[in-house]
Motif scaffolding. Structure first.
Motif, PDB file in Angstrom:
ATOM      1  N   GLU A  31      -7.491  -4.108  -4.470  1.00  9.78           N
ATOM      2  CA  GLU A  31      -8.953  -4.034  -4.360  1.00  9.78           C
ATOM      3  C   GLU A  31      -9.530  -3.155  -5.618  1.00  9.78           C
ATOM      4  O   GLU A  31     -10.808  -3.793  -6.086  1.00  9.78           O
ATOM      5  N   ASP A  32      -9.012  -2.147  -6.017  1.00 19.91           N
ATOM      6  CA  ASP A  32      -9.519  -1.363  -7.257  1.00 19.91           C
ATOM      7  C   ASP A  32      -9.607  -2.195  -8.401  1.00 19.91           C
ATOM      8  O   ASP A  32     -10.353  -2.184  -9.112  1.00 19.91           O
ATOM      9  N   LEU A  33      -8.514  -3.218  -8.551  1.00 16.65           N
ATOM     10  CA  LEU A  33      -8.566  -4.176  -9.937  1.00 16.65           C
ATOM     11  C   LEU A  33     -10.003  -5.178  -9.797  1.00 16.65           C
ATOM     12  O   LEU A  33     -10.568  -5.524 -10.835  1.00 16.65           O
TER      13      LEU A  33
ATOM     14  N   ALA B 226      -0.467  -2.796  -6.688  1.00 11.54           N
ATOM     15  CA  ALA B 226      -1.577  -3.752  -6.490  1.00 11.54           C
ATOM     16  C   ALA B 226      -0.846  -5.133  -5.961  1.00 11.54           C
ATOM     17  O   ALA B 226       0.170  -5.588  -6.726  1.00 11.54           O
TER      18      ALA B 226
ATOM     19  N   ARG C 210      -4.811  -1.687  -1.417  1.00  7.39           N
ATOM     20  CA  ARG C 210      -5.885  -0.860  -1.910  1.00  7.39           C
ATOM     21  C   ARG C 210      -6.132  -0.696  -3.509  1.00  7.39           C
ATOM     22  O   ARG C 210      -6.993  -0.953  -4.108  1.00  7.39           O
ATOM     23  N   ALA C 211      -4.729  -0.986  -4.235  1.00  6.46           N
ATOM     24  CA  ALA C 211      -4.569  -1.002  -5.398  1.00  6.46           C
ATOM     25  C   ALA C 211      -5.115  -2.308  -6.055  1.00  6.46           C
ATOM     26  O   ALA C 211      -5.918  -2.295  -7.161  1.00  6.46           O
TER      27      ALA C 211
ATOM     28  N   THR D 223     -12.734  -4.404  -8.314  1.00  7.78           N
ATOM     29  CA  THR D 223     -13.945  -3.487  -8.216  1.00  7.78           C
ATOM     30  C   THR D 223     -14.009  -3.180  -9.540  1.00  7.78           C
ATOM     31  O   THR D 223     -15.360  -3.070 -10.049  1.00  7.78           O
ATOM     32  N   ARG D 224     -12.889  -2.916 -10.510  1.00  8.37           N
ATOM     33  CA  ARG D 224     -13.279  -2.673 -11.882  1.00  8.37           C
ATOM     34  C   ARG D 224     -13.288  -3.979 -12.903  1.00  8.37           C
ATOM     35  O   ARG D 224     -13.776  -3.874 -13.796  1.00  8.37           O
TER      36      ARG D 224
ATOM     37  N   ASP E  19       0.918  -1.374  -0.162  1.00 11.40           N
ATOM     38  CA  ASP E  19      -0.095   0.200  -0.043  1.00 11.40           C
ATOM     39  C   ASP E  19       0.936   1.430  -0.124  1.00 11.40           C
ATOM     40  O   ASP E  19       0.563   2.133  -0.524  1.00 11.40           O
TER      41      ASP E  19
ATOM     42  N   ASP F 120       1.938   2.133  -3.225  1.00 13.60           N
ATOM     43  CA  ASP F 120       0.885   1.951  -4.221  1.00 13.60           C
ATOM     44  C   ASP F 120       0.851   1.251  -5.367  1.00 13.60           C
ATOM     45  O   ASP F 120       0.723   1.352  -6.683  1.00 13.60           O
TER      46      ASP F 120
END
Length: 367
Positions: free
Chosen positions: A207-209, A189, A204-205, A211-212, A184, A187
């Motif tokens: 998690e973003d993958l 993933a 968090r990066a 989510t997208r 994290d 930054d």
């Protein structure tokens, strides 16, 4: 109610913090209960052996016992008893006697005879979706079945063992969160995986993958919504987990038709082995990085340092970007046989034998 043996709680807690001490604690339990062995074993939801710690058991005995086919409830009366036991219950020979006639084969019975461990008692320390961690006494025919006093002493030991096992699991899980937190800060993933390659923590990066929709979790493991990519990722995961491969790479499109900067490079890295863990410690990490486009510098490095021709260097970059052989043939306007000839020359100059080895090397060279 038998009082907890003096000092044993501290010994169990010390083992949770310094797990190499578990065998000493188990030896103490076996001696106090006048049993051949004391055991702590982790059995996964698919009845694979996560770990099996037994005092006084040599390597050949472990090799005979630590087999998945002997951990099925249909073949192993101790596993069957553990699955049916209520929390904190101690089960013993009367349950074993009821379960033995239901077994589908004699393999585990023969093992118990060979190792002289037909008797004993057990309880679950941790049980849940990830399987169970069991605590047992394994007694010989000469030592005989457990009596009420032995089971009461074992129950007292179990209270301390349960606290220690829960503590060690929590510490291992916190270790996963610590690794994810480090990524994290950069930054990056990152998915932190346990020894079953299940995600235990993520940045968090990462998690973003999810989510997208670029990646997804399937039964706790990182996968892709695209079947072909999912199969490649599954094969890489299995290689790192089961075949001793230290690292593997897979290029993943972030969406259908993606190319260039829309590609993700997933890198699996097996972490240094940690002995005496209960299966929740960080085992591997999977990082995801946006694919960088080929640069003139990359092509020059491949030509100058490895002697690739211009055509071979361009084919190497297309491989690195995740293009299939058919796609490379179409893009280069060449036939399959011509491409095979280029690839043979390319592999020879890179010093690899397979396409997957070439791709992994190119990722390492050009990251």
């Amino acid at each position: 109610m038998v009082a907890e043996p003096r000092g044993i709680a501290n010994h169990f807690l010390e083992a949770a913090i310094e797990p190499a001490r578990w065998l000493d604690v188990l030896q103490h339990v076996a001696e106090e209960t006048r049993s051949r062995h004391a055991q702590i074993v982790g059995v996964g939801p698919d009845f694979d052996v996560g770990f099996n710690w037994v005092n006084g058991m040599d390597a050949s005995a472990h090799a005979a016992a630590d087999r998945t086919e002997l951990m099925l409830p249909s073949t192993n009366y101790r596993v069957a008893a553990g699955l049916s036991a209520a929390p904190h219950d101690v089960v013993w020979e009367n349950s074993y006697a009821a379960l033995r006639p239901r077994l589908t084969g004699d393999a585990y019975l023969d093992l118990c005879s060979d190792l002289d461990i037909p008797n004993g008692c057990q309880t679950n320390l941790v049980a849940g979706a990830d399987g169970l961690i069991g605590f047992s006494l394994l007694r010989s025919a000469r030592e005989g079945p457990t009596d009420a006093a032995t089971r009461a002493m074992f129950a007292a030991f179990s209270a301390a063992a349960r606290v220690a096992a829960s503590l060690q699991v929590a510490l291992e899980q916190d270790g996963c969160k610590l690794v994810a937190g480090s990524f994290d800060a950069m930054d990056v993933a990152c998915f932190v995986l346990d020894q079953r390659m299940h995600v235990r923590a993520l940045s968090r990066a990462a998690e973003d993958l999810l989510t997208r929709g670029a990646l997804r979790l399937v039964e706790g493991r990182v996968s892709s919504p695209m079947p072909q990519i999912a199969r490649r990722l599954s094969a890489a995961t299995q290689a790192v987990r089961d075949q001793g491969v230290a690292a593997a790479s897979v290029v993943v499109p972030q969406h259908a038709g993606a190319s260039g900067a829309d590609l993700l490079t997933l890198k699996l890295h097996r972490l240094p082995m940690r002995p005496w863990n209960m299966g929740f410690a960080p085992f591997a990490i999977l990082t995801a990085k946006r694919q960088s486009a080929a640069t003139d510098g990359d092509l020059k490095l491949l030509r100058d340092d490895y002697g690739l021709t211009a055509a071979e260097a361009e084919i190497a970059m297309l491989l690195r970007q995740g293009h299939s052989r058919a796609q490379i043939s179409e893009r280069r306007g060449i036939g399959a046989e011509t491409l095979r000839s280029h690839l043979r020359a390319l592999f020879g100059k890179l010093g690899v034998r397979r396409e997957t080895e070439a791709i992994h090397l190119l990722h390492a060279l050009l990251s």
